[in-house]
Design a protein around this motif. Structure first.
Motif, PDB file in Angstrom:
ATOM      1  N   ILE A 182       0.838  -1.205   0.000  1.00  0.00           N
ATOM      2  CA  ILE A 182       0.000   0.000   0.000  1.00  0.00           C
ATOM      3  C   ILE A 182       0.875   1.258   0.000  1.00  0.00           C
ATOM      4  CG2 ILE A 182      -1.702   1.300   1.332  1.00  0.00           C
ATOM      5  CD1 ILE A 182      -2.783  -1.383   2.353  1.00  0.00           C
ATOM      6  N   LEU A 183       1.950   1.219   0.776  1.00  0.00           N
ATOM      7  CA  LEU A 183       2.860   2.364   0.838  1.00  0.00           C
ATOM      8  C   LEU A 183       3.476   2.657  -0.525  1.00  0.00           C
ATOM      9  CD1 LEU A 183       4.854   2.125   4.189  1.00  0.00           C
ATOM     10  CD2 LEU A 183       3.603   4.087   3.320  1.00  0.00           C
ATOM     11  N   LEU A 184       3.878   1.599  -1.231  1.00  0.00           N
ATOM     12  CA  LEU A 184       4.484   1.789  -2.561  1.00  0.00           C
ATOM     13  C   LEU A 184       3.535   2.532  -3.491  1.00  0.00           C
ATOM     14  CD1 LEU A 184       6.375  -1.487  -3.554  1.00  0.00           C
ATOM     15  CD2 LEU A 184       7.324   0.787  -3.252  1.00  0.00           C
ATOM     16  N   SER A 185       2.277   2.098  -3.511  1.00  0.00           N
ATOM     17  CA  SER A 185       1.317   2.716  -4.429  1.00  0.00           C
ATOM     18  C   SER A 185       1.046   4.172  -4.052  1.00  0.00           C
ATOM     19  CB  SER A 185       0.018   1.913  -4.448  1.00  0.00           C
ATOM     20  OG  SER A 185      -0.566   1.883  -3.164  1.00  0.00           O
ATOM     21  N   TYR A 205       5.633   2.382 -12.421  1.00  0.00           N
ATOM     22  CA  TYR A 205       5.996   1.010 -12.092  1.00  0.00           C
ATOM     23  C   TYR A 205       5.838   0.739 -10.598  1.00  0.00           C
ATOM     24  CZ  TYR A 205       8.211   1.489 -16.673  1.00  0.00           C
ATOM     25  OH  TYR A 205       8.454   1.744 -18.004  1.00  0.00           O
ATOM     26  N   LEU A 206       6.214   1.731  -9.785  1.00  0.00           N
ATOM     27  CA  LEU A 206       6.041   1.576  -8.336  1.00  0.00           C
ATOM     28  C   LEU A 206       4.568   1.415  -7.987  1.00  0.00           C
ATOM     29  CD1 LEU A 206       8.450   4.098  -6.548  1.00  0.00           C
ATOM     30  CD2 LEU A 206       8.574   1.615  -6.600  1.00  0.00           C
ATOM     31  N   GLU A 207       3.738   2.229  -8.609  1.00  0.00           N
ATOM     32  CA  GLU A 207       2.301   2.171  -8.360  1.00  0.00           C
ATOM     33  C   GLU A 207       1.743   0.807  -8.757  1.00  0.00           C
ATOM     34  OE1 GLU A 207      -1.753   4.444  -9.890  1.00  0.00           O
ATOM     35  OE2 GLU A 207       0.203   5.419 -10.088  1.00  0.00           O
ATOM     36  N   ALA A 208       2.123   0.339  -9.945  1.00  0.00           N
ATOM     37  CA  ALA A 208       1.635  -0.966 -10.413  1.00  0.00           C
ATOM     38  C   ALA A 208       2.134  -2.096  -9.510  1.00  0.00           C
ATOM     39  CB  ALA A 208       2.099  -1.198 -11.855  1.00  0.00           C
ATOM     40  N   LEU A 209       3.409  -2.024  -9.117  1.00  0.00           N
ATOM     41  CA  LEU A 209       3.965  -3.059  -8.246  1.00  0.00           C
ATOM     42  C   LEU A 209       3.267  -3.072  -6.888  1.00  0.00           C
ATOM     43  CD1 LEU A 209       6.156  -5.235  -7.923  1.00  0.00           C
ATOM     44  CD2 LEU A 209       7.699  -3.446  -7.073  1.00  0.00           C
ATOM     45  N   GLY A 210       2.955  -1.878  -6.367  1.00  0.00           N
ATOM     46  CA  GLY A 210       2.247  -1.800  -5.093  1.00  0.00           C
ATOM     47  C   GLY A 210       0.873  -2.442  -5.168  1.00  0.00           C
ATOM     48  N   HIS A 211       0.107  -2.124  -6.220  1.00  0.00           N
ATOM     49  CA  HIS A 211      -1.230  -2.707  -6.381  1.00  0.00           C
ATOM     50  C   HIS A 211      -1.147  -4.218  -6.590  1.00  0.00           C
ATOM     51  CE1 HIS A 211      -2.783   1.469  -7.866  1.00  0.00           C
ATOM     52  NE2 HIS A 211      -2.453   1.444  -6.594  1.00  0.00           N
ATOM     53  N   TYR A 212      -0.161  -4.649  -7.366  1.00  0.00           N
ATOM     54  CA  TYR A 212       0.010  -6.088  -7.621  1.00  0.00           C
ATOM     55  C   TYR A 212       0.324  -6.844  -6.330  1.00  0.00           C
ATOM     56  CZ  TYR A 212       2.360 -10.390  -9.055  1.00  0.00           C
ATOM     57  OH  TYR A 212       2.749 -11.700  -9.172  1.00  0.00           O
ATOM     58  N   SER A 213       1.202  -6.274  -5.501  1.00  0.00           N
ATOM     59  CA  SER A 213       1.605  -6.966  -4.270  1.00  0.00           C
ATOM     60  C   SER A 213       0.441  -7.096  -3.295  1.00  0.00           C
ATOM     61  CB  SER A 213       2.774  -6.234  -3.613  1.00  0.00           C
ATOM     62  OG  SER A 213       2.402  -4.938  -3.212  1.00  0.00           O
ATOM     63  N   VAL A 214      -0.478  -6.125  -3.297  1.00  0.00           N
ATOM     64  CA  VAL A 214      -1.646  -6.214  -2.413  1.00  0.00           C
ATOM     65  C   VAL A 214      -2.510  -7.420  -2.807  1.00  0.00           C
ATOM     66  CG1 VAL A 214      -3.810  -5.084  -1.756  1.00  0.00           C
ATOM     67  CG2 VAL A 214      -1.691  -3.771  -1.847  1.00  0.00           C
ATOM     68  N   GLY A 215      -2.751  -7.590  -4.107  1.00  0.00           N
ATOM     69  CA  GLY A 215      -3.507  -8.756  -4.565  1.00  0.00           C
ATOM     70  C   GLY A 215      -2.793 -10.057  -4.271  1.00  0.00           C
ATOM     71  N   GLU A 257       3.761   0.033 -21.044  1.00  0.00           N
ATOM     72  CA  GLU A 257       3.262   1.231 -20.369  1.00  0.00           C
ATOM     73  C   GLU A 257       1.858   1.600 -20.860  1.00  0.00           C
ATOM     74  OE1 GLU A 257       5.844   4.574 -20.414  1.00  0.00           O
ATOM     75  OE2 GLU A 257       7.445   3.575 -19.313  1.00  0.00           O
ATOM     76  N   MET A 258       1.092   0.605 -21.263  1.00  0.00           N
ATOM     77  CA  MET A 258      -0.269   0.857 -21.724  1.00  0.00           C
ATOM     78  C   MET A 258      -1.222   0.903 -20.534  1.00  0.00           C
ATOM     79  SD  MET A 258      -0.595  -1.354 -25.238  1.00  0.00           S
ATOM     80  CE  MET A 258      -2.275  -0.806 -25.472  1.00  0.00           C
ATOM     81  N   LEU A 259      -2.199   1.797 -20.641  1.00  0.00           N
ATOM     82  CA  LEU A 259      -3.147   2.018 -19.556  1.00  0.00           C
ATOM     83  C   LEU A 259      -3.906   0.749 -19.188  1.00  0.00           C
ATOM     84  CD1 LEU A 259      -4.712   3.890 -17.645  1.00  0.00           C
ATOM     85  CD2 LEU A 259      -6.226   4.443 -19.546  1.00  0.00           C
ATOM     86  N   TRP A 260      -4.249  -0.057 -20.194  1.00  0.00           N
ATOM     87  CA  TRP A 260      -5.058  -1.255 -19.919  1.00  0.00           C
ATOM     88  C   TRP A 260      -4.319  -2.247 -19.037  1.00  0.00           C
ATOM     89  CZ3 TRP A 260     -10.010  -1.115 -20.497  1.00  0.00           C
ATOM     90  CH2 TRP A 260     -10.561  -0.250 -21.446  1.00  0.00           C
ATOM     91  N   GLY A 261      -3.007  -2.240 -19.107  1.00  0.00           N
ATOM     92  CA  GLY A 261      -2.244  -3.108 -18.209  1.00  0.00           C
ATOM     93  C   GLY A 261      -2.445  -2.717 -16.759  1.00  0.00           C
ATOM     94  N   LEU A 262      -2.389  -1.405 -16.471  1.00  0.00           N
ATOM     95  CA  LEU A 262      -2.595  -0.923 -15.103  1.00  0.00           C
ATOM     96  C   LEU A 262      -4.029  -1.166 -14.648  1.00  0.00           C
ATOM     97  CD1 LEU A 262      -1.405   0.534 -12.662  1.00  0.00           C
ATOM     98  CD2 LEU A 262      -2.077   2.708 -13.705  1.00  0.00           C
ATOM     99  N   ILE A 263      -4.986  -0.980 -15.560  1.00  0.00           N
ATOM    100  CA  ILE A 263      -6.392  -1.227 -15.214  1.00  0.00           C
ATOM    101  C   ILE A 263      -6.595  -2.693 -14.841  1.00  0.00           C
ATOM    102  CG2 ILE A 263      -8.734  -1.323 -16.144  1.00  0.00           C
ATOM    103  CD1 ILE A 263      -8.093   1.174 -17.761  1.00  0.00           C
ATOM    104  N   LEU A 264      -5.972  -3.604 -15.593  1.00  0.00           N
ATOM    105  CA  LEU A 264      -6.090  -5.032 -15.289  1.00  0.00           C
ATOM    106  C   LEU A 264      -5.452  -5.371 -13.944  1.00  0.00           C
ATOM    107  CD1 LEU A 264      -5.530  -7.011 -18.620  1.00  0.00           C
ATOM    108  CD2 LEU A 264      -7.501  -7.125 -17.096  1.00  0.00           C
ATOM    109  N   ILE A 265      -4.276  -4.801 -13.669  1.00  0.00           N
ATOM    110  CA  ILE A 265      -3.604  -5.042 -12.383  1.00  0.00           C
ATOM    111  C   ILE A 265      -4.501  -4.574 -11.234  1.00  0.00           C
ATOM    112  CG2 ILE A 265      -1.649  -4.400 -10.922  1.00  0.00           C
ATOM    113  CD1 ILE A 265      -0.011  -4.090 -13.525  1.00  0.00           C
ATOM    114  N   ASN A 266      -5.028  -3.356 -11.356  1.00  0.00           N
ATOM    115  CA  ASN A 266      -5.882  -2.806 -10.303  1.00  0.00           C
ATOM    116  C   ASN A 266      -7.142  -3.636 -10.120  1.00  0.00           C
ATOM    117  OD1 ASN A 266      -3.976  -0.808 -10.144  1.00  0.00           O
ATOM    118  ND2 ASN A 266      -5.231   0.780 -11.072  1.00  0.00           N
TER     119      ASN A 266
END
Length: 445
Positions: A182-185, A205-215, A257-266
């Protein structure tokens, strides 16, 4: 009169400027320059969030209502930001700020101003123009909130590690990882690294990694710490599938770095967390279940609004710069409650286990004492058998006499007649050199 003027000046400094009219133009080809963009046709910006219509944008500010102001773009999802005045002069960006900010003045700059920015993720343009007093006040409030948030999160992380070292339970390591995720994101979203002067390139990348680690931590918690019944195995396989999709999306986002990748991670992280909450709600009983349901529902609403719908340009609630930190604080509160409940539960279980172990040790001591006595008696009896060559029936009767059984009870036990019992007893007297039954009983003891 002077006092009135001072109060009036203070009020003017503490009130925001009227909303400035901002115009926008999407540079689809990426070929516009400050010279060519002056001749382009701009459209008034009615919404600051255009969702997936990302790319390079130009913004036009015709004028400001006061002599001096601060222009701020409150997003971390922007790169290659440049501000030009009408003469083509590049306006320098302010230093030591969280979000990209510019000092603009009617005396120093020729209007209109042209702001160019590349928005590789969502097309989100939270541009604010405020006077110096309001900007400074908001900055102080923001820094106070930042201090509170990071102080709380670090304290919670330290408490988690302390709990781990006290009870040696890996559940608290899980909590530490999820707090770190959570802190990373949040670190990536609130641009705190920019304020600290730390440049690591794109913080996406930090934001995506933070969201991924929470899941990912939601999956670990469900698999290792919650016991799934046989009819709940679908949850286990569902979350495995979700994390697999999230892992693929993470690599896809890193390389494209496509938006849909981040949307899928989230989306995957939120779905994994929701499945975990469903399982916890099924376990919870009584009023606790309804309270948790309310908290989880509110939390889920904000998560979906900020990390999915907002990226798509859908607005359920207007987003502010505090959304990420606010959601994080709500989740930190839930984690803190879980920490305390887990610590209390482990302590209670530990006390119960100590009592059980103590009682078990006492039982073992009693059993060992009995065994020692029994072994001593057996050794003594074996020596009597070996020394005086006693027969099997004589040994049995000797043992019964030692226990204080009467002649009638012994005879009934072995189905012996009185004569037969007297005969065996007499044989024992003779072999052992005794005269009375009391002597025989003493010998057996």
């Amino acid at each position: 009169m002077k006092l009135l003027l001072v109060l009036l000046g203070f009020l003017l400094c503490s009130v925001s400027l009227p909303p400035e009219t901002i115009y926008h133009l999407k540079d689809a080809s990426g070929t516009h320059t400050i010279t060519s963009v002056k001749r382009a046709e701009f459209t008034e910006l009615h919404s600051e969030n255009l969702g997936v219509d990302n790319g390079t944008y130009w913004f036009k500010i015709n004028n400001i209502s006061q002599p001096r102001a601060i222009l701020e773009l409150q997003t971390s999802h922007v790169t290659t930001l440049e501000l030009y005045d009408n003469n083509g002069t590049l306006v320098p960006i302010m230093k030591d700020t969280r979000f990209p900010s510019y000092f603009i003045s009617k005396d120093l700059h020729s209007f209109p101003l042209y702001l160019k920015g590349d928005f590789p993720l969502e097309a989100f343009f939270p541009i604010t123009i405020s006077n110096e007093g309001v900007y400074a006040k908001n900055d102080r409030v923001n820094m106070l909130g930042i201090g509170f948030f990071y102080g709380t999160s670090i304290a919670l992380l330290i408490a988690t590690l302390i709990f781990f070292f006290i009870v040696k339970n890996t559940k608290f390591i899980f909590f530490a990882f999820i707090i770190s995720g959570i802190l990373l994101s949040v670190i990536a979203q609130d641009n705190i690294l920019n304020f600290l002067g730390i440049n690591i390139g794109n913080t996406f990348y930090l934001e995506a990694l933070g969201h991924y680690s929470v899941g990912l931590m939601a999956m670990f918690f469900m698999v290792f710490y919650l016991k799934l019944r046989s009819n709940q195995q679908w949850i286990k396989w569902s979350i495995f599938s979700i994390v697999a999709i999230s892992t693929f999306s993470l690599f896809f986002f890193i390389f494209t770095e496509m938006l849909w990748g981040l949307i899928l991670i989230n989306s995957c992280s939120i779905l994994a967390t929701a499945l975990l909450w469903i399982l916890i709600l099924r376990i919870a009983k009584g009023p606790k279940r309804y309270v948790l349901f309310l908290i989880y529902s509110v939390n889920l609403f904000f998560l979906v609004n900020v990390f999915v719908f907002h990226l798509l340009g859908i607005t359920l609630l207007e987003r502010s710069t505090f959304d990420g930190a606010g959601i994080a604080l709500l989740n930190f509160t839930l984690i803190a409650v879980l920490l305390l409940l887990s610590f209390y539960g482990i302590q209670t279980t530990g006390v119960i286990m100590k009592h059980k172990i103590k009682r078990y040790v006492e039982e073992l001591k009693e059993l060992n004492t009995y065994r020692n006595i029994q072994e001593t008696d057996d050794d003594y009896l074996e020596s009597l058998i070996y020394q005086f060559k006693l027969e099997n029936i004589e040994v049995k009767i000797l043992d019964d006499i030692a226990e204080g059984l009467s002649n009638e009870a012994i005879a009934s036990k072995y189905d012996l007649t009185t004569d037969r019992l007297n005969q065996v007893t007499k044989s024992l007297y003779t072999k052992l050199g005794l005269e009375t039954s009391s002597d025989l009983q003493n010998l057996a003891f």
